[in-house]
Design an enzyme around this catalytic site. Sequence first.
Site, PDB file in Angstrom:
ATOM      1  N   ASN A  73       0.861  -1.177   0.000  1.00  0.00           N
ATOM      2  CA  ASN A  73       0.000   0.000   0.000  1.00  0.00           C
ATOM      3  C   ASN A  73       0.902   1.233   0.000  1.00  0.00           C
ATOM      4  OD1 ASN A  73      -1.748   2.062   0.613  1.00  0.00           O
ATOM      5  ND2 ASN A  73      -2.801   0.968   2.251  1.00  0.00           N
ATOM      6  N   ARG A 121      -2.338  -1.797  -3.741  1.00  0.00           N
ATOM      7  CA  ARG A 121      -3.531  -0.975  -3.554  1.00  0.00           C
ATOM      8  C   ARG A 121      -3.364   0.298  -4.382  1.00  0.00           C
ATOM      9  NH1 ARG A 121      -4.182   3.816   0.372  1.00  0.00           N
ATOM     10  NH2 ARG A 121      -6.428   4.095   0.414  1.00  0.00           N
ATOM     11  N   HIS A 159     -11.813   4.053  -0.193  1.00  0.00           N
ATOM     12  CA  HIS A 159     -11.902   3.034   0.861  1.00  0.00           C
ATOM     13  C   HIS A 159     -12.743   1.835   0.407  1.00  0.00           C
ATOM     14  CE1 HIS A 159     -11.510   6.522   3.958  1.00  0.00           C
ATOM     15  NE2 HIS A 159     -10.318   5.996   3.743  1.00  0.00           N
ATOM     16  N   ARG A 202      -9.116  16.777   6.812  1.00  0.00           N
ATOM     17  CA  ARG A 202      -9.891  17.225   5.643  1.00  0.00           C
ATOM     18  C   ARG A 202     -11.209  17.835   6.074  1.00  0.00           C
ATOM     19  NH1 ARG A 202      -9.035  11.729   3.194  1.00  0.00           N
ATOM     20  NH2 ARG A 202      -7.034  11.836   2.100  1.00  0.00           N
ATOM     21  N   GLU A 214      -7.978  -4.460   4.817  1.00  0.00           N
ATOM     22  CA  GLU A 214      -7.805  -4.210   3.383  1.00  0.00           C
ATOM     23  C   GLU A 214      -6.695  -5.092   2.798  1.00  0.00           C
ATOM     24  OE1 GLU A 214      -7.843  -0.092   4.827  1.00  0.00           O
ATOM     25  OE2 GLU A 214      -8.549   0.437   2.837  1.00  0.00           O
TER      26      GLU A 214
END
Length: 394
Positions: free
Chosen positions: A8, A89, A178, A239, A382
Amino acid sequence: MTKTLAVNAGSSSLKWQMYEMPEEKVIAKGLIERIGLNDSISTVTFGEIKDRIVLDIHDHKEAVNILLSDLKRLNIVSEISDITGIGHRIVAGGEDFKESTLVTPKVLDKIEKLSPYAPLHNPAEAVVMRVFEQVLPTATAVAVFDTAFHSTMPAKAYRYPMPNKYYENYAVRKYGAHGTSHMFVSREAAKLLGKPIEETKIITAHIGNGGSITAVEGGKSVDTSMGFTPLGGIMMGTRSGELDPSILPFIIDRDPELKDAQDAIDMLNKQSGLLGISGISSDMRDIIDTKDTDINAKLAFDMYVDRVKKYIGQYLAIMNGADALVFTAGVGENSVPFRESVLDGLDWLGIKVDPSKNFFGAEGDISLPDSRVKIFVIPTDEELMITRDVERLK
Ligand code: ADP
């Protein structure tokens, strides 16, 4: 027994996990941080061994080489060629990639071409893929896209109400993110419900440093909170989430620190959210620790919870209810006060938490028996999803 690596690559980091397959056993994992800065750090956990080295790693190519030398130095593999599968990923798959795919030169080119949609991620991911391709040409390499799970959204959810030309000419639309996590936890939730996933309606709340909420109907994403980029949707650690776009030219005209639109977007990505409102931290733990004594931390917490609640309400409305609401990722899995506050006052909607089950470390069902919507805490994985896709495509 084979070894598969899930990789990742972020803008300045490279996270990895090595699996023994088909047992799905994690044998080692690591993180390389501060790539491109001084004093980069590579940490590896391998059984009892916790290894940490600090050195300057200038780019992602060097990072992969550090990772490969760590694997040999710590005897995680005897030969690099023992690794027979690699899953990558990828943040942006655009409209091209609706599912995981074998990495070919054409696929790599397309991933690079999608860089404008994830300028910090796709280029770094492409570099990492190319290095692995050179050192492990015979391993099965698979690209797993963060956006793929959301490719099932209907147009009414993914289109923005702007002139058509922006979609037609520039593919401006909601892509979400996601996806691998939302897919994983929704499938796990269907198992806990004891129902075929095709017959379920599930709301998944992936709340980490970044956060997104997805409406999953019949196992398919039908809407998600993140947008064209991960800046959309709920408020997050740093964010802003969604806001009125008119704010951008207004503040660019007035704030001398903002030169242009890109500066403003950087501010909304990196200095906003919990950090911007609290002025203390982007980490939910710090916010919770200070919210009883600091008015700004309290406001940051309340704003965050408010936005999560609103998305839950939206998704109950578009799916005409839900069988389960899932909390996952760093905050969703670990924060009892966060879950408690989000769930507070949702009983009218049939969402009733059992306070005695909502403790730190809780997993599975935390709802009361008469809760119409089950509330689950499901740790996301993940890397495991990525690794399973490598096995499937081998
Ligand atoms: P990322 O989005 O970087 O993958 P993670 O899912 O790992 O993030 O979540 C990281 C975040 O989880 C941290 O920034 C922290 O705010 C939050 N977190 C972790 N443990 C707790 C906890 N016990 N209570 C509240 N927040 C937590």
